[in-house]
Write an enzyme that holds these catalytic residues in place. Structure first.
Site, PDB file in Angstrom:
ATOM      1  N   GLN A  99      42.465  40.268  32.031  1.00 53.30           N
ATOM      2  CA  GLN A  99      43.632  41.003  31.782  1.00 53.30           C
ATOM      3  C   GLN A  99      44.844  40.565  32.563  1.00 53.30           C
ATOM      4  O   GLN A  99      46.075  40.017  31.994  1.00 53.30           O
ATOM      5  CB  GLN A  99      43.623  42.626  31.847  1.00 53.30           C
ATOM      6  CG  GLN A  99      44.832  43.363  31.766  1.00 53.30           C
ATOM      7  CD  GLN A  99      45.049  44.730  32.059  1.00 53.30           C
ATOM      8  OE1 GLN A  99      44.824  45.655  31.228  1.00 53.30           O
ATOM      9  NE2 GLN A  99      45.000  45.356  33.529  1.00 53.30           N
ATOM     10  N   SER A 134      42.630  47.279  45.745  1.00 56.77           N
ATOM     11  CA  SER A 134      42.670  48.014  44.665  1.00 56.77           C
ATOM     12  C   SER A 134      42.758  49.534  45.249  1.00 56.77           C
ATOM     13  O   SER A 134      42.224  49.740  46.501  1.00 56.77           O
ATOM     14  CB  SER A 134      41.203  48.009  44.179  1.00 56.77           C
ATOM     15  OG  SER A 134      41.026  49.447  43.204  1.00 56.77           O
ATOM     16  N   GLU A 159      41.057  51.828  44.723  1.00 55.52           N
ATOM     17  CA  GLU A 159      39.630  52.420  44.883  1.00 55.52           C
ATOM     18  C   GLU A 159      39.339  52.505  46.235  1.00 55.52           C
ATOM     19  O   GLU A 159      38.612  53.156  46.514  1.00 55.52           O
ATOM     20  CB  GLU A 159      38.564  51.450  44.044  1.00 55.52           C
ATOM     21  CG  GLU A 159      38.428  51.713  42.647  1.00 55.52           C
ATOM     22  CD  GLU A 159      37.577  52.889  42.439  1.00 55.52           C
ATOM     23  OE1 GLU A 159      36.660  53.377  42.817  1.00 55.52           O
ATOM     24  OE2 GLU A 159      38.189  53.886  41.722  1.00 55.52           O
ATOM     25  N   TYR A 193      31.717  48.800  44.510  1.00 55.75           N
ATOM     26  CA  TYR A 193      32.643  48.141  43.922  1.00 55.75           C
ATOM     27  C   TYR A 193      33.891  48.264  44.933  1.00 55.75           C
ATOM     28  O   TYR A 193      34.304  47.243  45.642  1.00 55.75           O
ATOM     29  CB  TYR A 193      33.478  48.361  42.575  1.00 55.75           C
ATOM     30  CG  TYR A 193      34.705  48.002  42.311  1.00 55.75           C
ATOM     31  CD1 TYR A 193      34.976  46.904  42.183  1.00 55.75           C
ATOM     32  CD2 TYR A 193      35.892  48.595  42.472  1.00 55.75           C
ATOM     33  CE1 TYR A 193      36.076  46.131  41.592  1.00 55.75           C
ATOM     34  CE2 TYR A 193      37.318  48.290  42.355  1.00 55.75           C
ATOM     35  CZ  TYR A 193      37.440  46.933  41.917  1.00 55.75           C
ATOM     36  OH  TYR A 193      38.517  46.697  41.854  1.00 55.75           O
TER      37      TYR A 193
HETATM   38  P1  NAP Z   1      39.166  41.949  34.695  1.00 53.00           P
HETATM   39  O1  NAP Z   1      40.015  42.052  33.169  1.00 53.00           O
HETATM   40  O2  NAP Z   1      37.642  42.484  34.635  1.00 53.00           O
HETATM   41  O3  NAP Z   1      39.134  40.191  35.029  1.00 53.00           O
HETATM   42  C1  NAP Z   1      38.043  39.730  35.950  1.00 53.00           C
HETATM   43  C2  NAP Z   1      38.090  38.294  35.890  1.00 53.00           C
HETATM   44  O4  NAP Z   1      37.153  37.822  36.854  1.00 53.00           O
HETATM   45  C3  NAP Z   1      37.818  37.623  34.544  1.00 53.00           C
HETATM   46  O5  NAP Z   1      38.596  36.517  34.059  1.00 53.00           O
HETATM   47  C4  NAP Z   1      36.257  37.361  34.943  1.00 53.00           C
HETATM   48  O6  NAP Z   1      35.852  36.126  34.035  1.00 53.00           O
HETATM   49  C5  NAP Z   1      36.432  36.637  36.142  1.00 53.00           C
HETATM   50  N1  NAP Z   1      35.080  36.745  37.132  1.00 53.00           N
HETATM   51  C6  NAP Z   1      34.219  37.730  37.093  1.00 53.00           C
HETATM   52  N2  NAP Z   1      33.092  37.276  37.705  1.00 53.00           N
HETATM   53  C7  NAP Z   1      33.567  35.952  38.413  1.00 53.00           C
HETATM   54  C8  NAP Z   1      32.733  35.066  39.151  1.00 53.00           C
HETATM   55  N3  NAP Z   1      31.583  35.261  39.502  1.00 53.00           N
HETATM   56  N4  NAP Z   1      33.436  33.855  39.270  1.00 53.00           N
HETATM   57  C9  NAP Z   1      34.652  33.590  38.909  1.00 53.00           C
HETATM   58  N5  NAP Z   1      35.163  34.664  37.873  1.00 53.00           N
HETATM   59  C10 NAP Z   1      34.697  35.785  37.770  1.00 53.00           C
HETATM   60  O7  NAP Z   1      39.901  42.403  35.985  1.00 53.00           O
HETATM   61  P2  NAP Z   1      41.579  42.799  35.726  1.00 53.00           P
HETATM   62  O8  NAP Z   1      41.688  44.325  35.315  1.00 53.00           O
HETATM   63  O9  NAP Z   1      42.269  41.659  35.207  1.00 53.00           O
HETATM   64  O10 NAP Z   1      41.898  42.872  37.350  1.00 53.00           O
HETATM   65  C11 NAP Z   1      41.897  41.873  38.067  1.00 53.00           C
HETATM   66  C12 NAP Z   1      41.509  41.841  39.577  1.00 53.00           C
HETATM   67  O11 NAP Z   1      42.402  43.173  40.039  1.00 53.00           O
HETATM   68  C13 NAP Z   1      40.099  42.225  39.795  1.00 53.00           C
HETATM   69  O12 NAP Z   1      39.874  41.742  40.988  1.00 53.00           O
HETATM   70  C14 NAP Z   1      40.081  44.037  39.632  1.00 53.00           C
HETATM   71  O13 NAP Z   1      39.152  44.203  40.779  1.00 53.00           O
HETATM   72  C15 NAP Z   1      41.383  44.063  40.465  1.00 53.00           C
HETATM   73  N6  NAP Z   1      42.257  45.445  40.174  1.00 53.00           N
HETATM   74  C16 NAP Z   1      42.378  45.690  39.155  1.00 53.00           C
HETATM   75  C17 NAP Z   1      42.956  46.724  38.865  1.00 53.00           C
HETATM   76  C18 NAP Z   1      43.197  47.291  37.445  1.00 53.00           C
HETATM   77  O14 NAP Z   1      43.586  48.639  37.214  1.00 53.00           O
HETATM   78  N7  NAP Z   1      43.215  46.366  36.390  1.00 53.00           N
HETATM   79  C19 NAP Z   1      43.424  47.522  39.915  1.00 53.00           C
HETATM   80  C20 NAP Z   1      43.261  47.067  41.221  1.00 53.00           C
HETATM   81  C21 NAP Z   1      42.770  45.989  41.252  1.00 53.00           C
HETATM   82  P3  NAP Z   1      34.911  36.415  32.789  1.00 53.00           P
HETATM   83  O15 NAP Z   1      36.339  36.329  31.722  1.00 53.00           O
HETATM   84  O16 NAP Z   1      34.576  35.150  32.519  1.00 53.00           O
HETATM   85  O17 NAP Z   1      34.340  37.640  32.494  1.00 53.00           O
HETATM   86  N1  GDD Z   2      34.939  53.649  32.006  1.00 57.57           N
HETATM   87  C1  GDD Z   2      35.046  54.706  31.767  1.00 57.57           C
HETATM   88  N2  GDD Z   2      34.230  55.195  30.797  1.00 57.57           N
HETATM   89  N3  GDD Z   2      35.455  55.684  32.499  1.00 57.57           N
HETATM   90  C2  GDD Z   2      35.404  56.912  32.172  1.00 57.57           C
HETATM   91  C3  GDD Z   2      34.675  57.388  30.896  1.00 57.57           C
HETATM   92  C4  GDD Z   2      33.919  56.496  30.152  1.00 57.57           C
HETATM   93  O1  GDD Z   2      33.564  56.773  29.124  1.00 57.57           O
HETATM   94  N4  GDD Z   2      34.764  58.604  30.789  1.00 57.57           N
HETATM   95  C5  GDD Z   2      35.422  59.239  31.901  1.00 57.57           C
HETATM   96  N5  GDD Z   2      35.862  57.955  32.643  1.00 57.57           N
HETATM   97  C6  GDD Z   2      36.527  58.302  33.931  1.00 57.57           C
HETATM   98  C7  GDD Z   2      35.769  57.630  35.119  1.00 57.57           C
HETATM   99  O2  GDD Z   2      34.974  58.577  35.576  1.00 57.57           O
HETATM  100  C8  GDD Z   2      37.103  57.460  36.129  1.00 57.57           C
HETATM  101  O3  GDD Z   2      37.164  58.581  36.955  1.00 57.57           O
HETATM  102  C9  GDD Z   2      38.199  57.127  35.252  1.00 57.57           C
HETATM  103  O4  GDD Z   2      37.884  57.602  33.925  1.00 57.57           O
HETATM  104  C10 GDD Z   2      38.799  55.749  35.164  1.00 57.57           C
HETATM  105  O5  GDD Z   2      37.891  54.752  34.840  1.00 57.57           O
HETATM  106  P1  GDD Z   2      37.892  53.398  34.594  1.00 57.57           P
HETATM  107  O6  GDD Z   2      39.060  53.034  33.325  1.00 57.57           O
HETATM  108  O7  GDD Z   2      36.586  52.662  34.384  1.00 57.57           O
HETATM  109  O8  GDD Z   2      38.712  52.904  35.859  1.00 57.57           O
HETATM  110  P2  GDD Z   2      38.499  53.084  37.441  1.00 57.57           P
HETATM  111  O9  GDD Z   2      39.416  53.917  37.873  1.00 57.57           O
HETATM  112  O10 GDD Z   2      37.060  53.426  37.634  1.00 57.57           O
HETATM  113  O11 GDD Z   2      38.619  51.451  38.078  1.00 57.57           O
HETATM  114  C11 GDD Z   2      39.664  50.593  37.668  1.00 57.57           C
HETATM  115  O12 GDD Z   2      40.773  50.938  38.403  1.00 57.57           O
HETATM  116  C12 GDD Z   2      40.635  50.379  39.742  1.00 57.57           C
HETATM  117  C13 GDD Z   2      41.944  50.665  40.381  1.00 57.57           C
HETATM  118  O13 GDD Z   2      42.056  52.134  40.827  1.00 57.57           O
HETATM  119  C14 GDD Z   2      39.236  49.355  37.503  1.00 57.57           C
HETATM  120  O14 GDD Z   2      40.317  48.599  36.821  1.00 57.57           O
HETATM  121  C15 GDD Z   2      39.004  48.647  38.898  1.00 57.57           C
HETATM  122  O15 GDD Z   2      38.823  47.453  38.817  1.00 57.57           O
HETATM  123  C16 GDD Z   2      40.381  48.900  39.671  1.00 57.57           C
HETATM  124  O16 GDD Z   2      40.061  48.489  40.943  1.00 57.57           O
END
Ligand code: NAP
Ligand code: GDD
Length: 347
Positions: A13, A131, A133, A154
């Site tokens: 994303q 993050s 997290e 994680y």
């Molecule tokens: P995402 O959609 O899950 O994308 C993860 C990316 O990492 C994908 O391109 C995936 O490739 C690649 N990847 C996974 N394993 C890999 C490996 N072994 N070697 C190389 N590439 C690999 O995550 P996102 O939501 O864009 O988030 C981007 C970053 O920000 C992540 O590090 C996530 O933990 C962090 N983050 C996200 C959030 C959020 O709310 N979105 C918040 C805080 C931090 P494939 O497409 O091949 O799977």
């Molecule tokens: N995925 C998921 N699926 N979450 C659920 C569900 C379900 O069916 N039902 C309830 N939840 C609740 C989870 O328990 C959590 O409290 C909340 O929804 C958000 O879950 P996710 O959307 O999976 O995100 P996350 O907060 O655990 O993690 C995401 O945000 C982090 C930053 O705070 C990810 O993008 C992480 O990569 C990122 O670091």
């Protein structure tokens, strides 16, 4: 001089929005992609230009954060000005099922990349996708000064990455920063994160191709922002005069129930008629509440979020309805769409 950026996780994303942003700013963008048996570039296909074209600015390279030697080779060849480490096994629930793999990619992957920058001797600025997290059990509001208390494999892996990024900054005088980002979503969000799982289900229920939506804990509070705005914040962190860590967040928290209300309500449905409980989606240790204080980024980087969780719900539901109409509509009456979702396979 054209700036060169290297993005790990470019197919995710955030990687797709960041690639768009950097290309619009005139960067030459290099992305590391994983070799898979199926195409995994759907989020960036619209940006792709044949590399033989003299106007091509986006270049993709096979690589993996588990392969340090390959990372050294790529860093030496590309010699980027900026490196954005966005790659990770990013699903919190999945990290309980695959803890060792998550540690390897989400934790050790960062040291492999930092060490590749160091060994290759390139002068790149380095962004680490940290993050919210990390805060885990520490109550909100959370800022750069709030103590960490990770609650999943994680989060523990991200904690290692946070500290090793800081250590390389201090040990080698590297311009290396942590963006501590709170949840950010978009129509490109992976289908097994709760927001997208909900908005995709709303579109399918409205179209009559899905009956129920199975979820876990509905009481958790998250601070949801818009991914396209957050990648702008990442870029700003690397343009600053000094390398520092920043929180990006909206400052507004909603429960999963609030998000359900906004998403189903947007199409005139009552979520309570469709949502069912499945304990498979509970986590062994939950993060109850994340609400960020991003005043440092707002005052020092001039970064301001404008979209909150409820606004996002509407944007994402509309996008999922449109996507279903484009892909599914001609088929809906004739062919039964599969009733399984990827969430049943993982998440
Ligand atoms: P995402 O959609 O899950 O994308 C993860 C990316 O990492 C994908 O391109 C995936 O490739 C690649 N990847 C996974 N394993 C890999 C490996 N072994 N070697 C190389 N590439 C690999 O995550 P996102 O939501 O864009 O988030 C981007 C970053 O920000 C992540 O590090 C996530 O933990 C962090 N983050 C996200 C959030 C959020 O709310 N979105 C918040 C805080 C931090 P494939 O497409 O091949 O799977
Ligand atoms: N995925 C998921 N699926 N979450 C659920 C569900 C379900 O069916 N039902 C309830 N939840 C609740 C989870 O328990 C959590 O409290 C909340 O929804 C958000 O879950 P996710 O959307 O999976 O995100 P996350 O907060 O655990 O993690 C995401 O945000 C982090 C930053 O705070 C990810 O993008 C992480 O990569 C990122 O670091």
């Amino acid at each position: 001089m054209t700036k060169r950026a290297l993005i790990t996780g470019i197919t995710g994303q955030d990687g797709s929005y960041l690639a768009e942003l950097l290309l619009a700013k005139g960067y030459e963008v290099h992305g590391i992609i994983r070799r898979a048996s199926t195409f995994n570039t759907s989020r960036i296909d619209h940006l792709y230009v044949d590399p033989h074209d003299p106007n091509a600015k986006l270049f993709l390279h096979y690589g993996d954060l588990s392969d340090g030697g390959r990372l050294v080779t790529l860093l030496s060849r590309i010699d980027p000005d900026e490196v954005y480490n966005l790659a990770a096994q990013s699903h919190v629930r999945v990290s309980f099922d695959e803890p060792e793999y998550t540690a390897d990619v989400t934790g050790s992957g960062t040291i492999r990349l930092l060490e590749a920058v160091h060994l290759a001797g390139v002068k790149a600025r380095f962004y680490q996708a940290s993050s919210s997290e990390l805060y885990g059990a520490t109550p909100p509001p959370q800022s750069e000064k709030t103590p960490f208390y990770p609650r999943s494999p994680y989060a523990a892996a991200k904690l290692y990455s946070y500290w090793i990024t800081k250590n390389y900054r201090e040990a080698y005088d590297m311009f290396a920063v942590n963006g501590i980002l709170f949840n950010h979503e978009s129509p490109r969000r992976g289908e097994t994160f709760v927001t997208r799982k909900i908005t995709r289900a709303v579109a399918r229920i409205k179209a009559g191709v899905q009956k129920d939506l199975y979820l876990g804990n509905l009481e958790a509070i998250r601070d949801w922002g818009y991914a396209a705005e957050y990648v702008e914040g990442m870029w700003r962190m690397l343009q600053a005069d000094t390398p520092e860590d920043y929180v990006l967040a909206t400052g507004v928290g909603y429960t999963i129930k609030d998000f359900l209300e906004a998403s189903f309500g947007h199409v005139g449905l009552d979520w309570q008629e469709y949502v069912k409980f499945d304990e498979r989606y509970l986590r062994p240790t939950e993060v109850d509440a994340l609400i960020g204080d991003s005043s440092k980024a707002q005052s020092e980087l001039g970064w301001t979020p404008t979209v909150d969780g409820v606004a996002l719900a509407k944007i994402m539901v509309d996008a999922d309805i449109e996507a279903l109409e484009c892909e599914g509509r001609p088929w809906i009456d004739k062919v039964k769409l599969p009733s399984w979702s990827t969430e049943e396979v993982a998440g």
